[in-house]
Write an enzyme that holds these catalytic residues in place. Sequence first.
Site, mmCIF file in Angstrom:
data_model
loop_
_atom_site.group_PDB
_atom_site.id
_atom_site.type_symbol
_atom_site.label_atom_id
_atom_site.label_comp_id
_atom_site.label_asym_id
_atom_site.label_seq_id
_atom_site.Cartn_x
_atom_site.Cartn_y
_atom_site.Cartn_z
ATOM 1 N N ARG A 179 -0.250 4.315 -0.790
ATOM 2 C CA ARG A 179 -1.077 5.401 -0.226
ATOM 3 C C ARG A 179 -1.267 6.627 -1.120
ATOM 4 O O ARG A 179 -2.085 7.473 -0.784
ATOM 5 C CB ARG A 179 -0.530 5.868 1.130
ATOM 6 N N ASN A 202 -6.239 0.857 -3.156
ATOM 7 C CA ASN A 202 -7.146 1.451 -2.162
ATOM 8 C C ASN A 202 -6.650 2.833 -1.750
ATOM 9 O O ASN A 202 -6.356 3.106 -0.591
ATOM 10 C CB ASN A 202 -7.339 0.538 -0.951
ATOM 11 N N HIS A 218 1.107 3.647 8.087
ATOM 12 C CA HIS A 218 0.093 4.560 8.623
ATOM 13 C C HIS A 218 0.767 5.715 9.342
ATOM 14 O O HIS A 218 1.783 5.522 10.027
ATOM 15 C CB HIS A 218 -0.816 3.840 9.621
ATOM 16 N N HIS A 256 0.866 -1.179 0.000
ATOM 17 C CA HIS A 256 0.000 0.000 0.000
ATOM 18 C C HIS A 256 0.901 1.226 0.000
ATOM 19 O O HIS A 256 1.578 1.491 0.990
ATOM 20 C CB HIS A 256 -0.924 -0.014 1.214
ATOM 21 N N ASP A 300 2.301 -7.015 2.121
ATOM 22 C CA ASP A 300 1.129 -6.283 2.621
ATOM 23 C C ASP A 300 1.589 -5.041 3.398
ATOM 24 O O ASP A 300 1.023 -4.699 4.446
ATOM 25 C CB ASP A 300 0.219 -7.160 3.471
#
Lengths: 402, 319
Positions: free
Chosen positions: A21, A51, A284, A19, A280
């Site tokens: 982002r 995503n 964050h 990810h 994965d």
Amino acid sequence: MKLEGRYIETPGFMDLHAHLREPGFEESETLATGAHAALHGGFTTVCAMPNTDPAIDTPALVKEIYARAPGWAEGGRVWPIASITRGRKGKELADLVELAEAGAVAFSDDGSPVDDPRLFRSALEYARSAGRVVIEHPQDTALSAKGVMHEGAVSARLGLPGMPAAAEETAVARDITLARMTGARLHLTHVSTAGSIELVRRAKADGVPVTCDITPHHLALTDEWVAGSRAFAWEVEDEGLRGVPYDSSTKVNPPLRTLGDVRALWAGLADGTVDAIATDHAPHASTRKDVEFDQAAFGISGLETAVPLILGGVRAGWAPLTTVIAALTTGPARVLGVELPEGDHLTIDTQAEWVVTPESFFSLGKNTPLMGRSLIGRVDIAGLGLTKRGGGQRAAEAISRR
Amino acid sequence: MKWNRRHVLDTDDWSRDEIEAVLDQTRAMIEILQRPIRRAPPLRGRTVILFFAEASTRTRVSFELAAKALSADVTNITASGSSVEKGESLYDTVRTLQALGGDVVVMRHASSGAPYFVAQRTDAAVINAGDGWHAHPTQGLLDAYTLRDALGDLDGKRVVIVGDVLHSRVARSDINTLVPLGARITLSGPPTLIPTAWRCGQLPPGVTYEPELDRAIEGADAVIALRLQRERQESGLLPSLREYSRVWGLTADRVARMRPHAPVMHPGPMNEGIEIDAAVAHGSSSLIETQVTNGVAVRMALLYLLVGVGTAAAVEERV
């Protein structure tokens, strides 16, 4: 390739699942920092999950990722994965053929499983005509409901809502059944339970066109980490290393499972049931993690600790080095149906010891339960020319010179 | 016995000696509470902050009385339950607590583990007054005190805990406190309200599961009924409250199957007629009001042990 001795040489790794982002969540990661982190971790190719905000669901957005990605020139090359459904809402199919033409390497609504089985069937059939694999996050979201960790003895003790292994396994079973029916290529990402591995093993034996990957953290950590354990699956508990319980850096989806599940993942790797190791990588910003455990975002920043975690298991004798290197190189390439890019070479110092600090990460996501921990094994970043200051240009030169 | 805890977050790693030290201290506090003037000075000059992020009257008042009986200054902070959505994060609250400089933070929070989050980020001693489904250490200790008082030694005694164990911090803390004291626990309740692992053989030491209350309660030394939240029915975990009450409710008939005079307890607030019949709740075996009284003394004991000046003997001298 040279897999003997302290310094091993391998082709560059390919990560099927990260990810990055951007666009939309640049406070957590950008394509540039993500690509740097990938290369730092040994991944010369990294597939970016869609995503984002907006979700990558149009050809223009796919091209935008290629345009924005520092890619080959400044870090690991970034390959966009497009969403299966428009806006990742699970209601109608995105234009899969056109997305493939624009350069999407696969399709996935990762993070949001396609709950509607009829739509998922369509996705499989349509993706087949687009010549791309569907990467599914297998999870029955009704069954996992409000769970925040693996449902088992540890969740019972901690009083945290659990996600049962069955929430993953019923989805794996459904997905395999639909792959069998449609004959379409299905890739199950981050499978994490012994039951899932067994379902995939049997499906493969039956000739179903299914592949799967597992993550480094599911190979190394157990649900006891949520309760404060800091012992790798192959280690005995060390009271001196214990962390605080309810550390949100251990909150990840699928959740960290039991030791029995971890052993089954290694067994699946060893016997070829598992095709790839994918990170994965889920960075964050601290504001999403520095909260109550049940409120925290799911995810571990994983690109830069994959190598030492995997090597730890190899050192413990849980799988041969050749097997895990294949799962990081030719395995993922075969999942996508592409050749491994030529000319990417890595040197890994299998004995180098280093400490995970926020500064040691190129990723903006510092969310890892390994923070502060000493790990063994790292990619020779000097050889890649990758430095915090210099960034990727020299990295590219270093790689292309070989 | 030197009691040397910085916080009271969970009793899961407490030794029997540590638990007994608190219970012994509790006895001294009960003496103070029985005096005409229920006040002793060992927390004079100390500030106790009551931070209740989840509604609670009885526990908050119990802590307030405990702190005041020891002459502490007490102040209240209330915060919304789901703080993240309402703007003020727990992180912000902790920084405020830290800046206010209290000696003890007593906290109640809807999220399991939240007291660990606070304890890591403040210099104050943190007492967990209930976090999510996880723990309610002072309830566990006051139940242990009450049972020990009623039964004498807890060694080999069998205590039934009946009801919604899955969502119950009281059940977890009772287990963690009573088992080290030698008690054996039998859990009973509908399978949907017992943690799966505990129904499938992975039970904590000293604990068994018997789905049928009629069998579980036969010959037991004590029973603790848990509060049943009505929303369990709405979320599909129970067919009906009526059925629950018939199968797992504490009736006079069932209480009669325990050993003679076996005590009945409940952490409150009760749903009379659902998990416990009124006749049982107010009957001669009920220790439910004693639990409330003992709760103040247990909380005094912990406050004293955490930040009190001097020893128990000193309390005696100075009063």
